[in-house]
Write an enzyme that holds these catalytic residues in place. Sequence first.
Site, mmCIF file in Angstrom:
data_model
loop_
_atom_site.group_PDB
_atom_site.id
_atom_site.type_symbol
_atom_site.label_atom_id
_atom_site.label_comp_id
_atom_site.label_asym_id
_atom_site.label_seq_id
_atom_site.Cartn_x
_atom_site.Cartn_y
_atom_site.Cartn_z
ATOM 1 N N ASN A 10 -19.502 -17.777 -40.171
ATOM 2 C CA ASN A 10 -18.760 -18.660 -39.265
ATOM 3 C C ASN A 10 -19.694 -19.792 -38.853
ATOM 4 O O ASN A 10 -20.578 -19.599 -38.030
ATOM 5 C CB ASN A 10 -18.303 -17.843 -38.047
ATOM 6 C CG ASN A 10 -17.638 -18.708 -36.989
ATOM 7 O OD1 ASN A 10 -17.353 -19.886 -37.226
ATOM 8 N ND2 ASN A 10 -17.402 -18.142 -35.815
ATOM 9 N N LYS A 12 -19.152 -22.285 -37.132
ATOM 10 C CA LYS A 12 -18.808 -22.844 -35.817
ATOM 11 C C LYS A 12 -18.765 -24.384 -35.928
ATOM 12 O O LYS A 12 -18.431 -24.903 -36.992
ATOM 13 C CB LYS A 12 -19.762 -22.336 -34.747
ATOM 14 C CG LYS A 12 -19.791 -20.783 -34.748
ATOM 15 C CD LYS A 12 -20.405 -20.154 -33.554
ATOM 16 C CE LYS A 12 -20.321 -18.629 -33.688
ATOM 17 N NZ LYS A 12 -20.828 -17.901 -32.548
ATOM 18 N N GLU A 104 -15.166 -17.400 -28.438
ATOM 19 C CA GLU A 104 -15.344 -18.783 -27.963
ATOM 20 C C GLU A 104 -13.993 -19.481 -27.781
ATOM 21 O O GLU A 104 -13.842 -20.341 -26.916
ATOM 22 C CB GLU A 104 -16.269 -19.547 -28.933
ATOM 23 C CG GLU A 104 -17.706 -19.049 -28.781
ATOM 24 C CD GLU A 104 -18.547 -19.137 -30.037
ATOM 25 O OE1 GLU A 104 -18.177 -19.849 -30.979
ATOM 26 O OE2 GLU A 104 -19.602 -18.456 -30.067
ATOM 27 N N SER A 220 -25.399 -11.922 -33.328
ATOM 28 C CA SER A 220 -26.828 -12.017 -33.649
ATOM 29 C C SER A 220 -27.228 -11.192 -34.869
ATOM 30 O O SER A 220 -28.292 -10.580 -34.893
ATOM 31 C CB SER A 220 -27.675 -11.639 -32.423
ATOM 32 O OG SER A 220 -27.423 -12.546 -31.358
#
Length: 258
Positions: A10, A12, A104, A220
Amino acid sequence: QGRTPLMAGNWKMNLDHFEAAHLVQKLAWTLDDAKHDFDAVEVALLPPFTDLRSVQTLVDGDKLGFKYGAQDLSQYDKGAYTGEISGAMLAKLKCTYVVVGHSERRQYHAEDDAVVNAKTKAALRHDLIPIVCVGEGLEVRKEGRQVQHVLAQLDADLAEVPAEKAASIVIAYEPVWAIGTGETATPDDAQEVCAAIRKRLGELYSADVAAAVRVLYGGSVKAQNVAAIMAQEDVDGALVGGASIDPGDFASIVRYRD
Ligand code: G3H
């Protein structure tokens, strides 16, 4: 276990369409050098919308083994929804996946489970595979209510999704406190919640659906911790944020078995 591991990057809100092409090429070279078998460990790239066309051109044109998809979609199929992107548009770009309900989106765009459920159904209407994200915040984790919290999200996010569609869905367990923080859930933490998700899929649908659905861990994930996480019985892959935009790091994650 029969489920093909999935490593999904991802990106982002990083990389323009030019940078995207560089990343795809570098990743392709690295994985090609390692003779990566994309059927053994599937690799999905999830760039910003504006990069999708250049990713598609490269992947299709050069017959690269990557799948790709988007980070979000509209719950609606078309119309006066300024700024939105429909499932039909993503399908037209030959996307395989679309992320739905990322924390998010939930946090910064006020997406609740009703919206996540509508988006999940919108993805399925267009034969896109939703990667449905669930996960608890730090407070819930401190109170030890993570399983209860995640299962409530799962029930709501999958409401009215029929069994014949459910088997193809991907679920991503992403504890919010572990996203972009450097804090990783321990492999046992990840296994606890991923196993509970699979058990619930069995209750909501059937043992076959529970056995087929891939449950990813995200938060993470790095080259250094991926193997221990992947060793867990109910973890079938990773949804990788930060480390997915570094070709060396992401290639190492994809090659976690080396
Ligand atoms: O979608 C990916 C997750 O939000 C994890 O992000 O790997 O940067 O912690 P991260």
